[in-house]
Design a protein around this motif. Structure first.
Motif, PDB file in Angstrom:
ATOM      1  N   VAL A  85     -31.388  -1.656   4.241  1.00 16.81           N
ATOM      2  CA  VAL A  85     -29.744  -1.333   3.548  1.00 16.81           C
ATOM      3  C   VAL A  85     -30.661   0.514   3.389  1.00 16.81           C
ATOM      4  O   VAL A  85     -29.938   1.404   3.334  1.00 16.81           O
ATOM      5  CB  VAL A  85     -30.574  -1.434   2.270  1.00 16.81           C
ATOM      6  N   GLU A 103     -27.312  -5.634  -0.700  1.00 16.11           N
ATOM      7  CA  GLU A 103     -27.954  -4.215  -0.871  1.00 16.11           C
ATOM      8  C   GLU A 103     -28.362  -4.697  -2.516  1.00 16.11           C
ATOM      9  O   GLU A 103     -29.910  -4.100  -2.684  1.00 16.11           O
ATOM     10  CB  GLU A 103     -27.236  -3.491  -0.856  1.00 16.11           C
ATOM     11  N   ARG A 149     -19.591   2.652   0.834  1.00 13.59           N
ATOM     12  CA  ARG A 149     -19.530   1.550   1.344  1.00 13.59           C
ATOM     13  C   ARG A 149     -17.966   0.496   1.100  1.00 13.59           C
ATOM     14  O   ARG A 149     -17.182  -0.212   1.627  1.00 13.59           O
ATOM     15  CB  ARG A 149     -20.903   0.675   2.260  1.00 13.59           C
ATOM     16  N   ALA A 168     -31.548  -6.792  -2.666  1.00 12.40           N
ATOM     17  CA  ALA A 168     -32.823  -5.405  -2.149  1.00 12.40           C
ATOM     18  C   ALA A 168     -32.815  -5.009  -3.129  1.00 12.40           C
ATOM     19  O   ALA A 168     -34.514  -4.832  -2.981  1.00 12.40           O
ATOM     20  CB  ALA A 168     -32.521  -4.767  -0.710  1.00 12.40           C
ATOM     21  N   GLY A 169     -32.594  -4.291  -4.179  1.00 13.33           N
ATOM     22  CA  GLY A 169     -32.691  -3.475  -5.171  1.00 13.33           C
ATOM     23  C   GLY A 169     -33.224  -4.965  -6.142  1.00 13.33           C
ATOM     24  O   GLY A 169     -33.576  -4.378  -7.700  1.00 13.33           O
ATOM     25  N   TRP A 229     -22.635  -6.651   3.296  1.00 12.95           N
ATOM     26  CA  TRP A 229     -23.851  -5.822   2.702  1.00 12.95           C
ATOM     27  C   TRP A 229     -24.490  -5.665   1.252  1.00 12.95           C
ATOM     28  O   TRP A 229     -25.040  -5.007   0.675  1.00 12.95           O
ATOM     29  CB  TRP A 229     -23.507  -4.461   3.358  1.00 12.95           C
ATOM     30  N   GLN A 241     -18.897  -5.404   5.029  1.00 15.31           N
ATOM     31  CA  GLN A 241     -19.220  -4.133   4.238  1.00 15.31           C
ATOM     32  C   GLN A 241     -19.841  -4.447   3.008  1.00 15.31           C
ATOM     33  O   GLN A 241     -20.765  -4.948   1.935  1.00 15.31           O
ATOM     34  CB  GLN A 241     -18.000  -3.206   3.642  1.00 15.31           C
ATOM     35  N   LYS A 282     -34.979  -4.491   2.209  1.00 11.54           N
ATOM     36  CA  LYS A 282     -34.757  -3.369   2.390  1.00 11.54           C
ATOM     37  C   LYS A 282     -34.907  -2.127   3.249  1.00 11.54           C
ATOM     38  O   LYS A 282     -34.379  -0.922   3.155  1.00 11.54           O
ATOM     39  CB  LYS A 282     -36.774  -2.896   1.725  1.00 11.54           C
TER      40      LYS A 282
END
Length: 316
Positions: free
Chosen positions: A178, A89, A307, A92-93, A85, A82, A175
């Motif tokens: 996620v 994440e 999460r 990814a943004g 992640w 987690q 992307k």
């Protein structure tokens, strides 16, 4: 200069003993790639997974003295997958082009990151860091790990042998990753489902630089169970197959037990005890346990809890 912007995501849990050395080595790798014009900008993103020691304080200090270092502090301990992640994440943004995930203990070869970036510059979306061999593992850990990979393959789960969570991922593969909605994370299996172009970089794994392993036997066992039950329904099918086999074996056992009972060679009550308690009872408990694993995962998924929760950020 190449316009690639790279983030190295490092999940941390009680890593105060190794953090300074990890920063030094990773910063050197980023500086080298900038000098060789492989990347235009690099960042080390430490994700503090609710550490109880001075890990976050060190991250804050390092972010002031090292231009590469940034940090993300989670509100409580959510586990390695987690925490990783959370970092992926975030990347990814963002405006970064790729992310490398690596553990803080320096067992993975940081210089392999350079070869991963070379593959990325050639258009590869996912580059796996794969161990050549397991010389640093104990006899028990080595053979249980090999058993796990073989079991995952048998159960139908797609996974790269001797690969953990040391990998490079492009922006588009991040992307796609996620976008997966599940809460039960087994990233090394999920990444293999993406279907983008892949390559592998082979390296020799080292001894842990300092501190203690965050994956004792119980955690490794739970991790293996999560991996198998997250990517395969074969255990459920095995219950049906096992049930049929047990019924057949029980049929012959009943005949044998009845013959012995009629001949008077057994103590009264022994026959029923042997058949019902030991044999069938064990089979039922095993079946219930396997089904329980899947029900537990369904329970976690339907609650849709976050999460992770972010407490602090620094130099992002």
């Amino acid at each position: 200069m190449n316009g690639v912007r790279l983030v190295i995501v490092v999940p941390c849990y009680n890593e105060e003993e190794v953090l300074k050395e990890t920063t030094r080595q990773l910063s050197n790798v980023l500086a080298r790639m900038e000098k060789e014009e492989k990347i235009a900008e690099g960042k080390i993103l430490y994700v503090d997974d609710g550490s109880k020691d001075l890990t976050w304080s060190l991250i804050e200090q390092l972010s002031e003295s090292d231009r590469y270092v940034g940090g993300l502090k989670l509100a409580h301990n959510v586990g390695h997958q987690q925490a990783l992640w959370a970092g992926l994440e975030l990347v990814a943004g963002s405006d970064y082009d790729a992310a490398v995930s690596i553990d803080a203990d320096l067992q993975d070869d940081v210089n392999a990151i350079i070869e991963m970036v070379d593959y990325f510059l050639q258009g590869v979306d996912v580059v796996f860091g794969v161990r050549r061999e397991r010389k640093t593992d104990t006899f028990f850990k080595k053979h249980t790990a090999q058993l796990f990979y073989k079991l995952m393959s048998t159960m139908g789960g797609e996974i790269v042998y001797n690969h953990a969570d040391f990998r490079l991922m492009s922006k588009r593969s991040l992307k796609a990753l996620v976008a997966f909605p599940e809460r039960n994370l087994f990233l090394r299996g999920m990444v293999c489902l993406l279907g983008y172009t892949t390559a592998s970089v082979y390296y020799d794994r080292k001894e842990r630089f300092a501190g203690e392993s965050k994956y004792p036997f119980t955690k490794m066992l739970n991790f293996a169970l999560d991996g198998i039950t997250s990517f395969s329904v074969k255990p459920l099918r095995l219950i049906t197959t096992s049930g049929l086999i047990f019924m057949m074996v029980s049929f012959f056992a009943i005949i044998y037990a009845l013959v012995e009972f009629i001949s008077g060679d057994v103590i009264r009550g022994w026959t029923s005890l042997l058949i019902s308690v030991w044999f069938i009872g064990g089979a039922i408990l095993t079946a219930v346990g396997i089904i329980g694993e899947y029900i537990g995962k369904i329970y976690k998924e339907v609650k849709r809890r976050p999460r992770y929760l972010i407490e602090k950020e620094v130099n992002l």
